[in-house]
Structure formats: structure tokens, C-alpha cells
Design a protein around this motif. Structure first.
Motif, PDB file in Angstrom:
ATOM      1  N   THR A 176      20.972  47.195  89.710  1.00  9.78           N
ATOM      2  CA  THR A 176      21.248  46.509  91.303  1.00  9.78           C
ATOM      3  C   THR A 176      22.213  47.582  92.124  1.00  9.78           C
ATOM      4  O   THR A 176      23.050  48.341  91.535  1.00  9.78           O
ATOM      5  N   LEU A 177      22.099  47.529  93.277  1.00  6.56           N
ATOM      6  CA  LEU A 177      23.064  48.213  94.254  1.00  6.56           C
ATOM      7  C   LEU A 177      24.446  48.033  93.945  1.00  6.56           C
ATOM      8  O   LEU A 177      25.181  48.950  93.872  1.00  6.56           O
ATOM      9  N   ALA A 178      24.611  46.718  93.852  1.00 10.07           N
ATOM     10  CA  ALA A 178      26.256  46.219  93.964  1.00 10.07           C
ATOM     11  C   ALA A 178      26.625  46.774  92.420  1.00 10.07           C
ATOM     12  O   ALA A 178      27.663  47.590  92.500  1.00 10.07           O
ATOM     13  N   GLU A 179      25.837  46.890  91.399  1.00  7.95           N
ATOM     14  CA  GLU A 179      26.311  47.331  90.027  1.00  7.95           C
ATOM     15  C   GLU A 179      26.423  48.906  90.202  1.00  7.95           C
ATOM     16  O   GLU A 179      27.478  49.615  89.688  1.00  7.95           O
ATOM     17  N   SER A 209      11.075  52.262 103.729  1.00  6.66           N
ATOM     18  CA  SER A 209      11.832  53.531 103.862  1.00  6.66           C
ATOM     19  C   SER A 209      13.089  53.605 103.102  1.00  6.66           C
ATOM     20  O   SER A 209      13.625  54.582 102.668  1.00  6.66           O
ATOM     21  N   LEU A 210      13.727  52.841 103.836  1.00  8.75           N
ATOM     22  CA  LEU A 210      15.428  52.542 103.619  1.00  8.75           C
ATOM     23  C   LEU A 210      15.353  52.248 102.037  1.00  8.75           C
ATOM     24  O   LEU A 210      16.280  52.748 101.161  1.00  8.75           O
ATOM     25  N   ALA A 211      14.652  51.252 101.701  1.00 10.20           N
ATOM     26  CA  ALA A 211      14.418  50.780 100.135  1.00 10.20           C
ATOM     27  C   ALA A 211      14.410  52.128  99.048  1.00 10.20           C
ATOM     28  O   ALA A 211      14.827  52.108  98.151  1.00 10.20           O
ATOM     29  N   LEU A 212      13.441  52.770  99.601  1.00  6.37           N
ATOM     30  CA  LEU A 212      13.013  54.119  98.782  1.00  6.37           C
ATOM     31  C   LEU A 212      14.150  54.994  98.745  1.00  6.37           C
ATOM     32  O   LEU A 212      14.349  55.613  97.616  1.00  6.37           O
ATOM     33  N   ARG A 213      14.772  55.276  99.901  1.00 11.19           N
ATOM     34  CA  ARG A 213      16.018  56.255  99.731  1.00 11.19           C
ATOM     35  C   ARG A 213      16.932  55.584  99.115  1.00 11.19           C
ATOM     36  O   ARG A 213      17.593  56.350  98.303  1.00 11.19           O
ATOM     37  N   ILE A 214      17.344  54.247  99.264  1.00  7.41           N
ATOM     38  CA  ILE A 214      18.454  53.647  98.312  1.00  7.41           C
ATOM     39  C   ILE A 214      18.124  53.858  96.676  1.00  7.41           C
ATOM     40  O   ILE A 214      18.949  54.266  96.027  1.00  7.41           O
ATOM     41  N   ALA A 215      16.887  53.416  96.476  1.00  9.05           N
ATOM     42  CA  ALA A 215      16.499  53.247  95.228  1.00  9.05           C
ATOM     43  C   ALA A 215      16.256  55.031  94.623  1.00  9.05           C
ATOM     44  O   ALA A 215      17.060  54.959  93.358  1.00  9.05           O
ATOM     45  N   ALA A 216      16.066  55.771  95.127  1.00  9.11           N
ATOM     46  CA  ALA A 216      16.273  57.186  94.610  1.00  9.11           C
ATOM     47  C   ALA A 216      17.533  57.719  94.442  1.00  9.11           C
ATOM     48  O   ALA A 216      17.842  58.320  93.359  1.00  9.11           O
ATOM     49  N   LEU A 217      18.351  57.517  95.414  1.00  7.64           N
ATOM     50  CA  LEU A 217      19.782  57.969  95.248  1.00  7.64           C
ATOM     51  C   LEU A 217      20.634  57.232  94.206  1.00  7.64           C
ATOM     52  O   LEU A 217      21.145  57.768  93.286  1.00  7.64           O
ATOM     53  N   ALA A 218      20.460  55.847  94.108  1.00  9.98           N
ATOM     54  CA  ALA A 218      20.959  55.038  93.034  1.00  9.98           C
ATOM     55  C   ALA A 218      20.518  54.947  91.795  1.00  9.98           C
ATOM     56  O   ALA A 218      21.047  54.270  90.756  1.00  9.98           O
ATOM     57  N   ILE A 260      17.996  53.159  90.821  1.00 11.48           N
ATOM     58  CA  ILE A 260      17.698  51.810  90.652  1.00 11.48           C
ATOM     59  C   ILE A 260      16.255  51.200  91.004  1.00 11.48           C
ATOM     60  O   ILE A 260      15.752  52.060  91.762  1.00 11.48           O
ATOM     61  N   PRO A 261      15.751  50.262  90.221  1.00 11.43           N
ATOM     62  CA  PRO A 261      14.301  49.999  90.529  1.00 11.43           C
ATOM     63  C   PRO A 261      14.147  49.379  92.152  1.00 11.43           C
ATOM     64  O   PRO A 261      15.258  48.754  92.454  1.00 11.43           O
ATOM     65  N   VAL A 262      13.417  49.779  92.823  1.00 10.76           N
ATOM     66  CA  VAL A 262      13.087  49.535  94.225  1.00 10.76           C
ATOM     67  C   VAL A 262      12.658  47.932  94.382  1.00 10.76           C
ATOM     68  O   VAL A 262      13.294  47.496  95.250  1.00 10.76           O
ATOM     69  N   GLU A 263      12.316  47.419  93.244  1.00 13.35           N
ATOM     70  CA  GLU A 263      12.045  45.970  93.284  1.00 13.35           C
ATOM     71  C   GLU A 263      13.521  45.207  93.295  1.00 13.35           C
ATOM     72  O   GLU A 263      13.596  44.041  93.941  1.00 13.35           O
ATOM     73  N   SER A 264      14.519  45.917  92.933  1.00  9.18           N
ATOM     74  CA  SER A 264      15.840  45.040  92.963  1.00  9.18           C
ATOM     75  C   SER A 264      16.380  45.129  94.329  1.00  9.18           C
ATOM     76  O   SER A 264      17.167  44.017  94.820  1.00  9.18           O
ATOM     77  N   LEU A 265      15.776  45.756  95.208  1.00  3.91           N
ATOM     78  CA  LEU A 265      16.282  45.644  96.639  1.00  3.91           C
ATOM     79  C   LEU A 265      15.487  44.714  97.600  1.00  3.91           C
ATOM     80  O   LEU A 265      15.954  44.374  98.613  1.00  3.91           O
ATOM     81  N   VAL A 266      14.408  44.289  96.956  1.00  9.05           N
ATOM     82  CA  VAL A 266      13.369  43.404  97.929  1.00  9.05           C
ATOM     83  C   VAL A 266      13.086  42.129  97.142  1.00  9.05           C
ATOM     84  O   VAL A 266      12.124  41.463  97.829  1.00  9.05           O
TER      85      VAL A 266
END
Length: 64
Positions: free
Chosen positions: A7-10, A46-55, A57-63
Motif C-alpha cells: 500500500t502507499l502508506a506502507e 493517471s495519478l494512480a498509475l504514476r503512484i503505483a509505478a513509483l512506489a 505497489i499494485p494499482v488496485e491498492s489505490l482504487v
């Protein structure tokens, strides 16, 4: 062996990155990252994909 963040928090905690610094890296303000971490807001695709790529993490964890 450390568990990979899912997850992003982790990710932020494991890498000791502030929400403000991460927001700058993906091009949004800290309050946006805060709302995403708390689950109060789902990011645009678009933001979820940027976050997932940088971190990494699975994009599914963001949505969810």
C-alpha cells in the motif's frame, strides 16, 4: 527478509518518505496524498498509475 510494501502508506513508512515529498515526485500537493492514504479519495487513473509505478505497489491498492 523484509516484506514488500503493498500500500502507499506502507511504502511511505518503509522508505521514510513524507507525503509532501512523495506528492512532489508525482506532481500533486500533500493533502491529495493524505486523502489517498486515508482512503478518503481515490486518485484519477493517471495519478494512480504514476503512484503505483513509483512506489512499486499494485494499482488496485489505490482504487479499492
Amino acid at each position: 527478509m523484509k516484506r514488500k510494501p503493498t500500500t502507499l502508506a506502507e511504502y511511505l513508512k518503509a522508505n521514510r518518505i513524507t507525503q509532501a515529498d512523495f506528492g512532489k515526485r508525482v506532481g500533486v500537493a500533500q493533502p491529495v496524498i493524505s486523502r489517498i492514504v486515508r482512503g478518503a479519495r481515490a486518485p484519477r487513473l493517471s495519478l494512480a498509475l504514476r503512484i503505483a509505478a513509483l512506489a512499486k505497489i499494485p494499482v488496485e491498492s489505490l482504487v479499492d
